[in-house]
Design a protein around this motif. Structure first.
Motif, PDB file in Angstrom:
ATOM      1  N   TYR A 162       1.009   2.640  -1.724  1.00 36.01           N
ATOM      2  CA  TYR A 162       2.280   1.996  -2.096  1.00 36.01           C
ATOM      3  C   TYR A 162       3.051   2.768  -3.160  1.00 36.01           C
ATOM      4  CZ  TYR A 162      -0.146  -1.837   0.209  1.00 36.01           C
ATOM      5  OH  TYR A 162      -0.832  -2.590   1.107  1.00 36.01           O
ATOM      6  N   THR A 204       1.860  -1.804 -14.612  1.00 34.99           N
ATOM      7  CA  THR A 204       1.923  -0.957 -13.421  1.00 34.99           C
ATOM      8  C   THR A 204       1.269   0.387 -13.705  1.00 34.99           C
ATOM      9  OG1 THR A 204       4.050  -0.035 -14.085  1.00 34.99           O
ATOM     10  CG2 THR A 204       4.110  -2.016 -12.723  1.00 34.99           C
ATOM     11  N   TYR A 260       7.695   7.787  -9.461  1.00 35.74           N
ATOM     12  CA  TYR A 260       9.111   7.409  -9.446  1.00 35.74           C
ATOM     13  C   TYR A 260       9.848   7.829 -10.714  1.00 35.74           C
ATOM     14  CZ  TYR A 260       7.405   4.776  -5.500  1.00 35.74           C
ATOM     15  OH  TYR A 260       6.813   4.442  -4.316  1.00 35.74           O
ATOM     16  N   LYS A 300       6.717  -7.428  -9.268  1.00 38.35           N
ATOM     17  CA  LYS A 300       6.973  -6.810  -7.962  1.00 38.35           C
ATOM     18  C   LYS A 300       8.465  -6.606  -7.672  1.00 38.35           C
ATOM     19  CE  LYS A 300       5.983  -5.929  -3.429  1.00 38.35           C
ATOM     20  NZ  LYS A 300       7.323  -5.912  -2.844  1.00 38.35           N
ATOM     21  N   PRO A 301       9.327  -7.631  -7.835  1.00 37.40           N
ATOM     22  CA  PRO A 301      10.749  -7.419  -7.528  1.00 37.40           C
ATOM     23  C   PRO A 301      11.408  -6.384  -8.441  1.00 37.40           C
ATOM     24  CG  PRO A 301      10.293  -9.755  -7.973  1.00 37.40           C
ATOM     25  CD  PRO A 301       9.032  -9.016  -8.226  1.00 37.40           C
ATOM     26  N   ASP A 339      10.375  -3.097  -6.968  1.00 38.70           N
ATOM     27  CA  ASP A 339      11.135  -2.826  -5.743  1.00 38.70           C
ATOM     28  C   ASP A 339      12.466  -2.172  -6.081  1.00 38.70           C
ATOM     29  OD1 ASP A 339       9.156  -3.853  -4.159  1.00 38.70           O
ATOM     30  OD2 ASP A 339      10.082  -5.820  -3.900  1.00 38.70           O
ATOM     31  N   ILE A 353      11.942   1.444  -7.102  1.00 39.77           N
ATOM     32  CA  ILE A 353      11.660   2.305  -5.960  1.00 39.77           C
ATOM     33  C   ILE A 353      12.943   2.570  -5.155  1.00 39.77           C
ATOM     34  CG2 ILE A 353      10.429   2.412  -3.741  1.00 39.77           C
ATOM     35  CD1 ILE A 353       8.105   0.909  -5.139  1.00 39.77           C
ATOM     36  N   GLU A 354      13.762   1.525  -4.993  1.00 39.68           N
ATOM     37  CA  GLU A 354      14.960   1.682  -4.159  1.00 39.68           C
ATOM     38  C   GLU A 354      16.116   2.343  -4.899  1.00 39.68           C
ATOM     39  OE1 GLU A 354      15.681  -2.287  -2.614  1.00 39.68           O
ATOM     40  OE2 GLU A 354      13.599  -2.318  -1.888  1.00 39.68           O
TER      41      GLU A 354
END
Ligand code: ZN
Length: 161
Positions: free
Chosen positions: A11, A28, A35, A55-56, A59, A62-63
């Protein structure tokens, strides 16, 4: 360590969750490495809420390279830089095991929740890693009467700690 390594390879990151008596925190591993973003750590947050909280934010990193601003605003969340005094193995042991050194200044952000999500005894006692050390002790929870009644009937409530 192998499970952790597999998660990071699959992941790009993993969440390390630590529960130690009254203290619980999660951070984390993999964000700096994969990243180019500081790790996130949440302290004095219930274990069952840690993943849903972090988590959000990951996300978004990462994006788009950063936690979603709208999500931070809606949740009243802030990401504050962990002070060098608090980059210690008590908090970042698994990270240090993987990389051979503790996080360096600028490599860790604490996700700070608003006081309103906590019970009275935790609201002003949650530890702040952005402040110079030494840290205060982890807050101890003293359930109020309503909470003790609820607990008896329905199990623990949904507060952050
Ligand atoms: Zn409490």
């Amino acid at each position: 360590m192998r499970g952790l390594d597999l998660k990071i390879r699959t992941y790009g990151w993993a969440l390390v969750q630590v529960e130690d008596g009254s203290s619980s925190f999660a951070y984390t591993i993999g964000l700096v490495e994969n990243y180019g973003h500081p790790k996130l750590i949440a302290v004095d947050v219930k274990p069952e809420l840690q993943h849903a909280l972090i988590k959000p934010l990951v996300d978004g990193i990462i994006e788009r390279g950063r936690p979603p601003a709208g999500l931070l605003a809606l949740g009243g969340l802030r990401c504050v830089e962990v002070h060098a005094d608090n980059l210690v193995s008590e908090f970042f042991g698994s990270w240090a095991n993987r990389y051979g050194h503790l996080p360096r200044p600028g490599q860790a952000l604490q996700v700070v929740l608003p006081d309103e999500v906590y019970c009275e005894c935790h609201a002003h006692a949650v530890r702040r890693l952005d402040l110079p050390g030494p840290l205060t002790a982890a807050p101890t929870h003293r359930p109020n009467r309503a909470e003790r009644r609820r607990h008896g009937r329905n199990g623990p409530g949904g507060r952050a700690a």
